[in-house]
Write a protein that holds these residues in place. Structure first.
Motif, PDB file in Angstrom:
ATOM      1  N   THR A 186       0.861  -1.188   0.000  1.00  0.00           N
ATOM      2  CA  THR A 186       0.000   0.000   0.000  1.00  0.00           C
ATOM      3  C   THR A 186       0.895   1.236   0.000  1.00  0.00           C
ATOM      4  N   ARG A 187       0.799   2.021  -1.067  1.00  0.00           N
ATOM      5  CA  ARG A 187       1.732   3.140  -1.237  1.00  0.00           C
ATOM      6  C   ARG A 187       1.216   4.447  -0.652  1.00  0.00           C
ATOM      7  N   GLY A 188      -0.072   4.520  -0.332  1.00  0.00           N
ATOM      8  CA  GLY A 188      -0.611   5.734   0.264  1.00  0.00           C
ATOM      9  C   GLY A 188      -0.673   6.878  -0.726  1.00  0.00           C
ATOM     10  N   GLU A 189      -0.977   8.083  -0.241  1.00  0.00           N
ATOM     11  CA  GLU A 189      -1.024   9.307  -1.037  1.00  0.00           C
ATOM     12  C   GLU A 189      -1.931   9.169  -2.261  1.00  0.00           C
ATOM     13  N   GLY A 190      -3.000   8.391  -2.117  1.00  0.00           N
ATOM     14  CA  GLY A 190      -3.932   8.236  -3.220  1.00  0.00           C
ATOM     15  C   GLY A 190      -3.442   7.341  -4.340  1.00  0.00           C
ATOM     16  N   LEU A 191      -2.306   6.647  -4.139  1.00  0.00           N
ATOM     17  CA  LEU A 191      -1.756   5.770  -5.174  1.00  0.00           C
ATOM     18  C   LEU A 191      -2.358   4.379  -5.050  1.00  0.00           C
ATOM     19  N   SER A 232      11.781   3.672  -7.316  1.00  0.00           N
ATOM     20  CA  SER A 232      10.446   4.238  -7.468  1.00  0.00           C
ATOM     21  C   SER A 232      10.529   5.415  -8.426  1.00  0.00           C
ATOM     22  N   LEU A 278       7.493   7.476  -9.749  1.00  0.00           N
ATOM     23  CA  LEU A 278       6.071   7.734  -9.898  1.00  0.00           C
ATOM     24  C   LEU A 278       5.746   8.614 -11.105  1.00  0.00           C
ATOM     25  N   GLU A 328       3.106   7.528 -14.043  1.00  0.00           N
ATOM     26  CA  GLU A 328       1.946   8.310 -14.476  1.00  0.00           C
ATOM     27  C   GLU A 328       1.983   8.541 -15.983  1.00  0.00           C
ATOM     28  N   ASN A 332       3.193  16.475 -15.624  1.00  0.00           N
ATOM     29  CA  ASN A 332       3.331  16.249 -14.181  1.00  0.00           C
ATOM     30  C   ASN A 332       4.619  16.930 -13.732  1.00  0.00           C
ATOM     31  N   SER A 333       5.182  16.510 -12.634  1.00  0.00           N
ATOM     32  CA  SER A 333       6.344  17.209 -12.090  1.00  0.00           C
ATOM     33  C   SER A 333       7.603  17.047 -12.924  1.00  0.00           C
TER      34      SER A 333
END
Length: 604
Positions: free
Chosen positions: A81-86, A460, A462, A466, A593-594
């Motif tokens: 579970t990666r959290g932060e809505g992921l 990682s 992200l 995305e 994105n970033s």
């Protein structure tokens, strides 16, 4: 898009590519007939490296089916579970996981290489203590010897172990009083497996041929042995040419030209012997004929066959000695691994005592040769010359110290050689000398190992995840992408979209396309860049702002590199900076994105 599926992806992509290339499917439908043919040849040359991955994939499927048949669990998986809505992701370990299987096989291959190093050091030095010295020196200098622990999928991870085997076989052939067919066949096969995956192999073998020719000229190897070795190299080169689907760059390489020149000189030996000159003059004449003959023949064959795939290598070497600069050479030299060797590297060698020990061994060999004693160990002279060649390569191109450092470890084994240090071993037991040296080496060596063992982490990315997800679900399957070479590799592998450039810089056509693609980071106008991208049938461009501002050293940002190539536009604002703020009217921002910004090319 996670790493677990990488191995099976390679198998399926390779298989589908072979089919699709012949059918001229959507991956190449946007190209002309001539461009399709060129793309086909480029892809085939690129995917011969993936042949090793196809073999691994077949082993993996055989292994998993057998384990499933007998009911043995091969992997353990869990949800992270990666959290932060992921969204959560599944992670697995065990040989039943494709990524773990892939990495395990590479580590096993390189583990077997360590056994080869032990045998190599033992055989060269004539003592098992020599094998121990070689292996421990390798581990004490592990960070300078290999990159397999950080980046297992590199081509060198598959290739280099076969060079170790190849050099061991060369050593055996030089030392043996009689040549056996089995040794020559094994040498041929190791040459082939070394050359197939790695583009730098031909340059390493060039230095080997040069070293062997040098010891032949001064009389440490007879013409019969050298001729056999040259024939084996020619046969292995021809096999690689066939297995790489007619990669003409091999036939027009300095390595091939050198083989041809030496073969011709061996055929002309009776005429050379008739020359009324001193031995030293004859050595100089043969050396000059080899050098100039190789360069001239390489130039002529490249011109005749119209091959420019390795032209950037010559330019890269020219830039090392002169002030020559162009776009391709700057892309190389601005990367640390292709720059000159770091000043800290010899310091690190010295701290582990590797450099002092190798210098002692080298001086001992030179002393034996200069004193003109009955020194009939041509294999030791060869290793000394090979050390000089690897030193030159490592100093010029930092990445190539991966050849130098392991060879230094092999040379260190000669501290146990009775041929070199028999006078010392008459007074002191060899074991005492060796263990004293190893004890001193272990002070810094063990600290180096602790430093490497302390590195723990996980991968990682992200923003790229995305990006890939957006491409897979928001673009058509035949949409053509362009961008930075590393990113294009991910787009090709994970999203299965056509790309116009990828990390295979040893192809002249791909270099030309990459230069057009990278003009997005130049100071040219948006209209001019768009026009060239449309010629390549590009639908989407993946812009990375970091490429516009990052700078490894003065003169090495992308806009500065383009100032050398395109001085007429120097001083203008880089196009990438303008497009980050506003992509219109020539492009439309469809994703960002970033890290990444995807620009759709507006076609009139």
């Amino acid at each position: 898009i996670t790493a677990e599926h990488c191995l099976l992806c390679y198998f399926d992509i390779f298989r589908s590519h072979i089919t699709h290339l012949f059918e001229n499917d959507r991956h190449f439908s946007h190209l002309s007939t001539l461009e399709r043919e060129m793309a086909f040849r480029t892809e085939m040359k690129f995917h011969i490296t993936s042949f090793y991955l196809v073999i691994l994939a077949s082993w993996y499927r055989i292994y998993t089916r057998i384990m499933d048949l007998i009911g043995v669990q091969t992997k353990i998986c869990w949800t992270v579970t990666r959290g932060e809505g992921l969204s959560p992701v599944e992670s697995c370990e065990g040989l039943g996981d494709p990524a773990c299987f892939y990495v395990a096989v590479i580590f096993m291959l390189n583990g077997l290489m360590m056994a080869l190093f032990f045998i190599y050091g033992t055989y060269l030095s004539g003592s098992r203590l020599g094998g121990l010295v070689t292996v421990l020196c390798f581990f004490f200098n592990h960070g300078e010897c290999t990159r397999v622990m950080w980046t297992p999928p590199l081509r060198e991870s598959f290739s280099y172990p076969f060079l170790v085997l190849q050099m061991l076989l060369v050593t055996h052939i030089l030392r043996a009083t009689k040549l056996y067919r089995g040794s020559l066949i094994a040498l041929c096969m190791s040459n082939v497996f070394f050359m197939l995956p790695w583009q730098f192999a031909q340059f390493v073998l060039l230095t080997q041929i040069a070293s062997l020719f040098a010891i032949y000229v001064v009389g440490y190897i007879d013409i019969y042995k050298l001729r056999k070795i040259i024939y084996i190299h020619m046969i292995s080169l021809a096999l690689c040419f066939v297995l790489m689907f007619g990669n003409s760059m091999l036939l027009t390489s300095y390595y091939a030209s050198s083989l041809a020149v030496i073969w011709g000189m061996l055929a002309m030996k009776p005429r050379l012997l008739k020359m009324n000159v001193s031995d030293l003059s004859l050595w100089v004449i043969q050396g000059c004929v080899w050098l100039f003959g190789t360069v001239v023949l390489k130039y002529l064959t490249s011109r005749i066959f119209g091959i420019a795939d390795d032209a950037h290598i010559g330019n890269l070497l020219t830039s090392k000695f002169f002030s020559y600069k162009d776009f391709d050479t700057l892309l190389y030299t601005c990367a640390a691994e292709f720059d000159f060797m770091e000043k800290e590297t010899p310091v690190r060698y010295t701290k582990t005592l590797l450099l002092p020990v190798v210098l002692v061994v080298f001086i001992a060999i030179v002393r034996k040769v200069c004193l003109k004693q009955q020194f009939d160990h041509g294999e030791l002279v060869y290793h000394a010359l090979q050390l000089l060649a690897y030193t030159a390569l490592g100093i010029l191109i930092m990445r190539l110290k991966l050849f130098l450092t392991p060879h230094m470890c092999v040379m260190a084994s000669l501290i146990c050689s009775k041929q070199l240090f028999g006078w010392l071993f008459c007074k002191v037991h060899p074991g005492a000398v060796v263990f004293a040296v190893l004890a001193a080496m272990s002070i810094q060596g063990s600290a180096n190992l602790q430093t490497q063992w302390s590195v723990v982490g996980e991968f990682s990315n992200l923003p790229q995840e995305e990006l890939i997800e957006w491409i897979k679900y928001s673009t058509k399957p035949d949409a053509v992408f362009a961008g930075a070479m590393p990113t294009m590799a991910s787009v090709k592998l994970s999203a299965l979209r056509p790309v116009v450039n990828h990390p295979h810089y040893e192809d002249a056509g791909l270099r030309a396309r990459t230069k057009i693609v990278y003009s997005m980071y130049s100071r040219k106008s948006a209209e001019e860049v768009k026009r060239e991208l449309i010629k390549l049938k590009v639908n989407y461009y993946i812009l990375e702002e970091s490429w516009c501002i990052r700078r490894s050293k003065p003169g090495c940002s992308m806009p500065e590199i383009w100032d050398v190539e395109d001085p007429a536009n120097a001083g203008k604002t880089p196009l990438c900076n303008l497009l980050v703020k506003d992509s219109k009217p020539h492009f439309t921002t469809v994703f960002h994105n970033s890290v990444y910004k995807v620009l759709e090319v507006i076609k009139e």
